[in-house]
Design a protein around this motif. Structure first.
Motif: not given
Length: 102
Positions: A11-12, A15
């Motif tokens: 997820g990071a 992002t």
């Protein structure tokens, strides 16, 4: 992005990737705006074929006519830097126009 991906924080990593993509788009827009403000010619929009080139003799005679007109303005007492600046702006404007389709 690499560190978060290597440590399995997907997820990071996603992002950071999206933030990078948006930053690149912003940089492209800023570059285009700055080039427009500075009068740089844009990328050609007429395809792969270059615009038709005028014969050299016509260009030379037109250049001579422009110089004669500039000399006439200078003879009337107009400041040379103002006249030359006007010519520069006119040239930039001419470079930004799209050639007509033949």
């Amino acid at each position: 992005m690499i560190v978060t991906s290597a440590t399995k924080h997907n997820g990071a990593a996603l992002t950071f990737g999206l933030i990078t993509a948006v930053a690149i788009l912003c940089q492209m827009v800023a570059t285009t705006v700055i080039n427009e403000v500075n009068g740089a010619p844009p990328a050609p929009l007429y395809g792969t074929e270059p615009p038709p080139v005028e014969p050299v003799s016509d260009v030379e005679s037109e250049a001579a006519e422009v110089e004669e007109r500039i000399a006439g303005l200078l003879a009337e007492g107009i400041d040379e830097t103002v006249v030359r600046d006007l010519v520069r702006h006119a040239v930039r404007l001419g470079r930004r126009t799209i050639p007509p389709d033949s």
